[in-house]
Design a protein around this motif. Structure first.
Motif, PDB file in Angstrom:
ATOM      1  N   SER A  30      65.894  23.350  37.253  1.00 25.23           N
ATOM      2  CA  SER A  30      66.050  24.385  36.231  1.00 25.23           C
ATOM      3  C   SER A  30      66.776  25.619  36.744  1.00 25.23           C
ATOM      4  N   SER A  53      72.271  28.081  35.238  1.00 30.32           N
ATOM      5  CA  SER A  53      70.861  27.953  34.876  1.00 30.32           C
ATOM      6  C   SER A  53      70.555  28.881  33.699  1.00 30.32           C
ATOM      7  N   ASP A  76      66.198  20.883  30.914  1.00 31.20           N
ATOM      8  CA  ASP A  76      65.448  21.163  32.130  1.00 31.20           C
ATOM      9  C   ASP A  76      64.076  20.492  32.134  1.00 31.20           C
TER      10      ASP A  76
END
Lengths: 121, 107
Positions: A30, A53, A76
């Motif tokens: 993530s 991200s 994620d």
């Protein structure tokens, strides 16, 4: 151990669509900035696009040859990166790699094994 | 976009010899240059970043130098596993771009 595993490569007709996936494990997916790159037959490596991200803004950018046709996304919760490819052209024929950008942005330390996309009638 | 030109296209050497690979940028990339090694059927491997920093796990026989527009990758003494294609890549300017590669082959 860091692992990136691409899937979804196939033979597709010009004008067709395909979605590639890249499953990551062994690292904090993530928080990773992820890129797609490709290696076309007889040619050099080419950067395709990247997604930051979500924590860093989630910005997505694309190389000019694929902008407007390819879409990068990430899930994620599944540790998975995607590349949706539409309106495919013969020049998109290549092995596609997903990469974790390390140690700095736009340097590519971890690579998947690649998945082959062939665009031909 | 910045064009990277690698030379020579092919380098024929014997194990134990020194390999010197060149990468020239069409405009300055400061020190934002990397080198990768790729073997057939395998993904590329990052060797050098920021022109002269070895990536984690890369043997000391690989070294990089240069700044601005001219860069060199040196392999001090070729091992059998070093015969491969080498690419340079810049990330000074968007988009990141790669050279066309230098193939190091066994003489």
């Amino acid at each position: 151990e860091v692992q990136l595993v691409e899937s979804g490569g196939d033979l597709v007709n010009p004008g067709g669509s395909l979605r590639l996936s890249c499953a990551g494990s062994g690292f904090p997916f993530s928080t990773a900035w992820m890129s797609w790159l490709r290696l076309a037959p007889g040619k050099g490596l080419e950067w395709v696009g990247r997604i930051q991200s979500k924590n860093d803004g989630g910005t997505i950018d694309y190389a000019a040859p694929v902008n407007g046709r390819f879409t990068i996304s990430r899930d994620d919760s599944r540790n998975t990166l995607y590349l949706q490819m539409n309106n495919l052209k013969s020049e998109d024929t290549a092995v596609y790699y997903c990469c974790w950008e390390l140690p700095k942005p736009y340097y590519f330390y971890y690579w998947g094994q690649g998945t082959l996309v062939t665009v031909s009638s | 976009e910045i064009v990277l030109t690698q030379s020579p296209a092919t380098l024929s050497l014997s194990p134990g010899e020194r390999a010197t690979l060149s990468c020239r940028a069409s405009q300055s990339v400061s020190a934002y240059l990397a080198w990768y090694q790729q073997k057939p059927g395998q993904a590329p491997r990052l060797l050098i970043y920021d022109a002269s920093n070895r990536a984690t796990g890369i043997p000391a026989r690989f070294s990089g130098s240069g700044s601005g527009t001219d860069f060199t990758l040196t392999i001090s003494s070729l091992e059998p596993e070093d015969f491969a294609v080498y690419y340079c890549q810049q990330c000074s300017d968007w988009p990141p771009t790669f050279g066309q590669g230098t193939k190091v082959e066994i003489k």
